[in-house]
Design a protein around this motif. Structure first.
Motif, short mmCIF file in Angstrom:
data_model
loop_
_atom_site.label_atom_id
_atom_site.label_comp_id
_atom_site.label_asym_id
_atom_site.label_seq_id
_atom_site.Cartn_x
_atom_site.Cartn_y
_atom_site.Cartn_z
N VAL A 445 0.83 -1.20 0.00
CA VAL A 445 0.00 0.00 0.00
C VAL A 445 0.87 1.26 0.00
N LEU A 446 2.00 1.21 0.69
CA LEU A 446 2.90 2.35 0.82
C LEU A 446 4.20 2.08 0.08
N GLY A 447 4.27 2.50 -1.19
CA GLY A 447 5.53 2.37 -1.91
C GLY A 447 6.53 3.42 -1.47
N LYS A 448 6.01 4.58 -1.09
CA LYS A 448 6.82 5.64 -0.49
C LYS A 448 5.85 6.60 0.18
N GLY A 449 6.39 7.53 0.96
CA GLY A 449 5.56 8.54 1.60
C GLY A 449 4.71 7.99 2.73
N TYR A 450 3.94 8.88 3.33
CA TYR A 450 3.11 8.48 4.46
C TYR A 450 2.11 9.59 4.73
N THR A 451 0.99 9.22 5.29
CA THR A 451 0.03 10.20 5.80
C THR A 451 -0.42 9.72 7.17
N ALA A 452 -0.59 10.64 8.10
CA ALA A 452 -0.76 10.29 9.51
C ALA A 452 -1.86 9.25 9.73
N GLY A 453 -1.53 8.21 10.50
CA GLY A 453 -2.49 7.21 10.92
C GLY A 453 -2.72 6.07 9.96
N VAL A 454 -2.15 6.13 8.75
CA VAL A 454 -2.47 5.08 7.77
C VAL A 454 -1.77 3.77 8.09
N GLY A 455 -0.65 3.80 8.81
CA GLY A 455 0.00 2.55 9.20
C GLY A 455 -0.90 1.70 10.08
N MET A 456 -1.62 2.35 11.00
CA MET A 456 -2.55 1.62 11.84
C MET A 456 -3.76 1.14 11.05
N SER A 457 -4.15 1.91 10.04
CA SER A 457 -5.24 1.46 9.17
C SER A 457 -4.85 0.18 8.44
N ILE A 458 -3.63 0.14 7.91
CA ILE A 458 -3.15 -1.04 7.19
C ILE A 458 -3.04 -2.23 8.13
N GLY A 459 -2.42 -2.01 9.30
CA GLY A 459 -2.24 -3.10 10.25
C GLY A 459 -3.55 -3.66 10.75
N THR A 460 -4.51 -2.79 11.00
CA THR A 460 -5.82 -3.25 11.49
C THR A 460 -6.56 -4.03 10.41
N ALA A 461 -6.60 -3.48 9.20
CA ALA A 461 -7.31 -4.15 8.12
C ALA A 461 -6.71 -5.51 7.81
N PHE A 462 -5.40 -5.55 7.58
CA PHE A 462 -4.79 -6.82 7.18
C PHE A 462 -4.58 -7.76 8.35
N GLY A 463 -4.45 -7.25 9.56
CA GLY A 463 -4.43 -8.14 10.71
C GLY A 463 -5.74 -8.89 10.83
N ARG A 464 -6.85 -8.18 10.66
CA ARG A 464 -8.17 -8.81 10.75
C ARG A 464 -8.38 -9.81 9.61
N ILE A 465 -7.96 -9.44 8.42
CA ILE A 465 -8.10 -10.35 7.29
C ILE A 465 -7.24 -11.59 7.49
N ALA A 466 -5.97 -11.38 7.86
CA ALA A 466 -5.04 -12.51 8.02
C ALA A 466 -5.51 -13.47 9.10
#
Length: 502
Positions: A445-466
């Motif tokens: 999802v993040l090839g480069k750059g960042y926007t505040a809070g999106v790391g937790m969005s990714i971890g929550t979404a894919f943690g739940r899926i996984a």
């Protein structure tokens, strides 16, 4: 496809569980809880001691959330398309749109589930009001969040082991067989990898960044904002020994300009310097090198670590005057203070003549309009390079303040290639029972750059899926990939934990 790794001697065999989760942060905990809710027995291995559990998640503050109407702690709206455009802009297009939109949509529905596992939210505090519309803040911060998840996991019967780093795993034809940890061979029907990136592996950072044209090894001057336990051992093992499909650039990371006085590890969010957009930033030669007012700080703060990493000595200096005080979240250490700009340059160890030439040129170039730090205002510069496109005001009101900056690495983006089932892929074939979440796949999802809070969005979404997929794989290993990622959430039997789709 690879074959089983050689059988190294071990001292004991751990009885099989349905799902083994390797990692102890947000993504791992979401996976463990979801796997349990889907009816699986779960063992979670956290490499850190109990006191340091939670990985980088313990240092977080919020979750970026899509919403189409005001919701409890979130004001106004933040629709899917705006979230997507924000992500597209900061990544420069280096993102998988399908997976990114999956994360965005999941961010709209995950908070009721989080609350049922003990997470509380609060309105944005002073100094963070610019993200009151886009980000939901955890009451008590990330440490409170991971503590809530651990309490819920313990109550539900998830087995948890601390100080349990996994050295290697066995894989047969793309299928997880066992993990080796502390001299023990642990088997499971399915496994979720959520053990973080390699940001605290100093040797790997040096290898990735190499030597620059000035003969410096830039990564030697990096500080690590988060845990000292994210060594990337499993990531390297999967990539190098098992040939798992990879994604991402090893030099790309969530990298922030932080206080140069921060500790080597675990400085966390309080070491971030948030006044960059309110002043100017110079390098050790006292020259500006980038537009400090390019965009809102939550969208651009994570580029500044990489910018500073490209400067001589990997150091920069954020310079403000008294007009900026009270407009940003103060860091844990006070800035260097001086009554005049030449005195400030002397105290910071910068060449005074060059510093004054730089500041005088900037001040003369400022074109004042209506200053508004909550909007892309019309205060800008003319006739100076680099330009400052917003929030440009002369630095002319003492006392003056300076903060020395170093690159602070939060997490790395090199990871395992995956899809919307969170399966680890080998030669583009998804594993039947090995899944990945969190930092180990964030580069999708993040090839480069960042926007505040999106790391937790990714971890929550894919943690739940996984976690859901791993539980299903442990029961129906041939059919799991045919199911929708979150189709198997079920109502938990423990009081107070309900169906996440309710």
């Amino acid at each position: 496809m690879e074959t089983t790794v050689p059988n190294h001697p071990t001292t004991a065999e751990h009885p099989a569980v349905d799902v083994l989760v390797i990692g102890g942060g947000n993504a791992a905990l979401c996976a463990a809880l979801m796997a349990h809710e889907a009816g699986a027995s779960v063992l979670l291995l956290e490499s850190a001691p109990r006191a340091w559990r939670g990985g980088n998640s313990a240092h977080t503050r919020n979750l970026r959330c899509m919403h189409d109407a005001p919701q409890d702690v979130l004001v106004d709206t933040y629709p899917e398309e705006e979230f997507w455009q924000d992500l597209l802009k900061v990544t420069g297009g280096l993102t998988n749109e399908h997976l990114a939109r999956l994360v965005i949509r999941e961010s709209a529905t995950c908070r009721p589930w989080m609350r049922r596992h003990g997470v509380h939210f609060q309105p944005a505090l002073a100094g963070t009001l610019h993200v009151a519309r886009t980000n939901a803040f955890f009451m008590g911060g990330g440490k409170a969040l991971v503590n809530a998840y651990y309490r819920s996991a313990e109550r539900l019967g998830v087995q948890i082991r601390y100080e349990s780093p996994v050295e290697r795993i066995e894989i047969e034809q793309g299928r997880f067989v066992a993990a080796h940890c502390n001299g023990q061979r642990i088997t499971a029907k399915a496994c979720v990898l959520a053990a973080g990136g390699f940001e605290s592996n100093r040797e790997w950072l040096r290898e990735a960044w190499g030597q620059n044209e000035r003969g410096e090894w830039p990564s030697d001057n990096f500080l690590i904002r988060g845990t000292a336990y994210n060594k990337g051992v499993l990531l390297k093992h999967l990539l190098d020994d098992h040939g798992a499909d990879r994604i991402g650039d090893p030099t790309q990371a969530h990298m922030v300009a932080i206080d140069a006085r921060a500790p080597l590890f675990d400085g966390g969010i309080c070491t971030r310097i948030d006044c960059v957009s309110l002043g100017v930033v110079v390098n050790r030669e006292a020259e500006r090198f980038y537009d400090e007012g390019e965009d809102f700080w939550p969208k651009r703060y994570a580029i500044w670590g990489r910018l500073v990493a490209q400067q001589p000595g990997q150091i920069g200096y954020s310079i403000i005057d008294s007009k900026a005080i009270g407009r940003f979240m103060p860091p844990v250490f006070p800035g260097v203070k001086a009554d005049s700009l030449p005195e400030l340059a002397q105290k910071l160890g910068l060449p005074v003549d060059t510093f004054m030439r730089t500041l005088n040129a900037y001040n003369a170039a400022c074109r004042m309009g209506t200053f508004n730090h909550t909007a892309l205002d019309n205060c800008h510069t003319e006739g100076v390079t680099p330009a400052k496109t917003h929030w440009a005001r002369p630095i002319d009101t003492g006392p003056f303040y300076g903060y020395a900056l170093k690159p602070g690495v939060t997490f790395t983006y090199l990871g395992l290639h995956t899809d919307d089932t969170a399966a680890v892929r080998f030669n583009n074939v998804p594993s039947r029972n090995l899944f990945v979440a969190g930092e180990m796949m964030a580069g999708n999802v993040l090839g480069k750059g960042y926007t505040a809070g999106v790391g937790m969005s990714i971890g929550t979404a894919f943690g739940r899926i996984a976690g859901t997929q791993a539980a299903l794989a442990s029961k129906q290993p041939q059919d799991f990939a045919k199911q929708s990622p979150l189709a198997f959430e079920k109502e938990a039997t423990t009081p107070g934990v309900q169906n996440a789709n309710a």
